[in-house]
Write an enzyme that holds these catalytic residues in place. Structure first.
Site, PDB file in Angstrom:
ATOM      1  N   LYS A 126       0.746  -1.665  -0.189  1.00  0.00           N
ATOM      2  CA  LYS A 126       0.248   0.808   0.052  1.00  0.00           C
ATOM      3  C   LYS A 126       1.015   1.567   0.183  1.00  0.00           C
ATOM      4  O   LYS A 126       0.600   2.346  -0.364  1.00  0.00           O
ATOM      5  CB  LYS A 126      -1.122  -0.028   1.265  1.00  0.00           C
ATOM      6  CG  LYS A 126      -2.229  -0.983   1.315  1.00  0.00           C
ATOM      7  CD  LYS A 126      -3.055  -1.575   2.209  1.00  0.00           C
ATOM      8  CE  LYS A 126      -3.811  -1.757   1.992  1.00  0.00           C
ATOM      9  NZ  LYS A 126      -4.644  -2.907   3.529  1.00  0.00           N
TER      10      LYS A 126
ATOM     11  N   GLN B  42      -4.950  -1.466   9.874  1.00  0.00           N
ATOM     12  CA  GLN B  42      -5.197  -2.770   9.008  1.00  0.00           C
ATOM     13  C   GLN B  42      -5.447  -3.653   9.941  1.00  0.00           C
ATOM     14  O   GLN B  42      -4.610  -3.474  10.931  1.00  0.00           O
ATOM     15  CB  GLN B  42      -3.001  -2.674   8.625  1.00  0.00           C
ATOM     16  CG  GLN B  42      -2.768  -4.444   8.215  1.00  0.00           C
ATOM     17  CD  GLN B  42      -3.215  -4.496   6.845  1.00  0.00           C
ATOM     18  OE1 GLN B  42      -2.910  -2.933   5.997  1.00  0.00           O
ATOM     19  NE2 GLN B  42      -3.856  -4.747   6.549  1.00  0.00           N
TER      20      GLN B  42
ATOM     21  N   ASP C 235     -10.759   2.769   3.385  1.00  0.00           N
ATOM     22  CA  ASP C 235     -11.366   1.894   3.463  1.00  0.00           C
ATOM     23  C   ASP C 235     -12.851   1.571   3.404  1.00  0.00           C
ATOM     24  O   ASP C 235     -13.379   0.516   3.222  1.00  0.00           O
ATOM     25  CB  ASP C 235     -10.897   0.725   4.896  1.00  0.00           C
ATOM     26  CG  ASP C 235      -9.857   0.556   4.517  1.00  0.00           C
ATOM     27  OD1 ASP C 235      -9.294  -0.178   3.338  1.00  0.00           O
ATOM     28  OD2 ASP C 235      -8.743  -0.616   5.295  1.00  0.00           O
TER      29      ASP C 235
END
Ligand code: NDP
Length: 296
Positions: free
Chosen positions: A50, A94, A117
């Site tokens: 990422k 994460q 997200d």
């Protein structure tokens, strides 16, 4: 006849290219903050990728690495500080978090305008209500690939196999937004094969290797396989290979178009995360979203 292969890897590379172009057109450089807690090796690989792609698309990445021993309150404080930091446009925590840390509580701290997200309750609510907001990445990638294969999705019968918060439910809402007639199937669905065979677009998101056989697929259907499953390699004993939820080899002879695993939906997730970071920067600053990434 063999199905058209939907090349998610190529589509994702193209989308990242468009994100780069969009970034160049903005008045300032967007930034993505990634919070990584603990030592999970897979999470480290995901975060490394990422960060790499964030840099490659011309955006700034900010890292917050914390030990697995961090307290939940300290972690919450880190997320809140990122919310308050005007230099941060997107925040990603994460997952999974180490044992003992409540991921629901931590995710809930993320400001919805920075929720790249698309996992907070506020983002889920905006999606359900049809309000603008940041959408979950993997389901967004599924819609993009289906549109790439079929064009306008209006009126198509779409069957989502799986009803998870992460994939199945948001995917159903996103395909509904595209004017599909959506069915959500799950472990209690009766006549599952028949339900799947009614789909013009079939989106298995189950996590069961090669569960969907060719007989479950309507001839000519578009199959977007979300599943990523590790199974023992036959050719290389002791090694693993990745397969989807669809028995790909037999499915290609009946589907009209199909995503492979790997190289299908998987690469779309990070590309959509990068796109969301640009969308978040536009949302927060009142900038127009560059046309090149505006539509799905
Ligand atoms: P979950 O385990 O959270 O959900 C699985 C869903 O499948 C559930 O709704 C479950 O139904 C349903 N299900 C399980 N068994 C059956 C069955 N025998 N028949 C019908 N339905 C069944 O998984 P996720 O949604 O998180 O992930 C699904 C897959 O997608 C996994 O392989 C995961 O690795 C992959 N994935 C891929 C991503 C990518 O980037 N490409 C990103 C995220 C996930 P019920 O609710 O009734 O239990």
């Amino acid at each position: 006849m063999s199905a058209q292969k939907i090349d998610g890897k190529a589509f994702a590379a193209d989308l990242r290219g468009r994100v780069s172009e969009a970034v160049k057109a903005l008045p300032a450089q967007p930034s993505l903050a990634v919070v990584l807690v603990g030592d999970d090796p897979a999470s480290h690989v995901y975060v490394r990728n990422k960060i790499k792609f964030t840099g490659e698309t011309g955006m700034r990445s900010i890292e917050r690495r914390l030990p697995a021993t961090v307290s939940e309150d300290e972690l919450v404080d880190v997320v809140r500080a990122l919310n308050d930091d005007d230099a941060v446009n997107g925040i990603l925590v994460q997952l999974p978090l180490p044992k003992g840390l409540n991921s629901d509580r931590v995710i809930a701290q993320i400001h919805p305008d920075k929720d790249v997200d698309g996992l907070t309750e506020a983002s889920a609510g905006r999606l359900l209500l049809g309000k603008s907001g940041l959408r979950p990445c993997t389901p967004t990638g599924c819609v993009m690939l289906a549109k790439d294969a079929l064009g306008d999705l209006t009126g198509k019968n779409c069957v989502i196999l799986g009803r998870s918060i992460l994939v199945g439910k948001p995917a159903a809402l996103l395909f509904l937004e595209q004017n599909c007639t959506v069915t959500i199937a799950h472990s209690r669905t009766q006549n599952l094969e028949d339900v799947c065979r009614s789909a013009d677009i079939l989106v298995p998101a189950v996590g069961r290797p090669e569960m969907v056989k060719s007989g479950w697929i309507k001839p000519g259907a578009c199959v977007i396989d979300v599943g990523i499953n590790r199974v023992p390699s036959i050719k290389r004993p002791g090694k693993f290979r990745l397969v989807g939820d669809v028995a790909y080899r037999e499915a290609v002879s009946i589907a009209g178009s199909i995503t492979p695993v790997p190289g299908g939906v998987g690469p779309m997730t990070i590309a959509c995360l990068l796109r969301n970071t640009v969308l978040a920067a536009c949302l927060q600053n009142g900038w127009a979203v560059p046309d090149i990434i505006a539509g799905l």
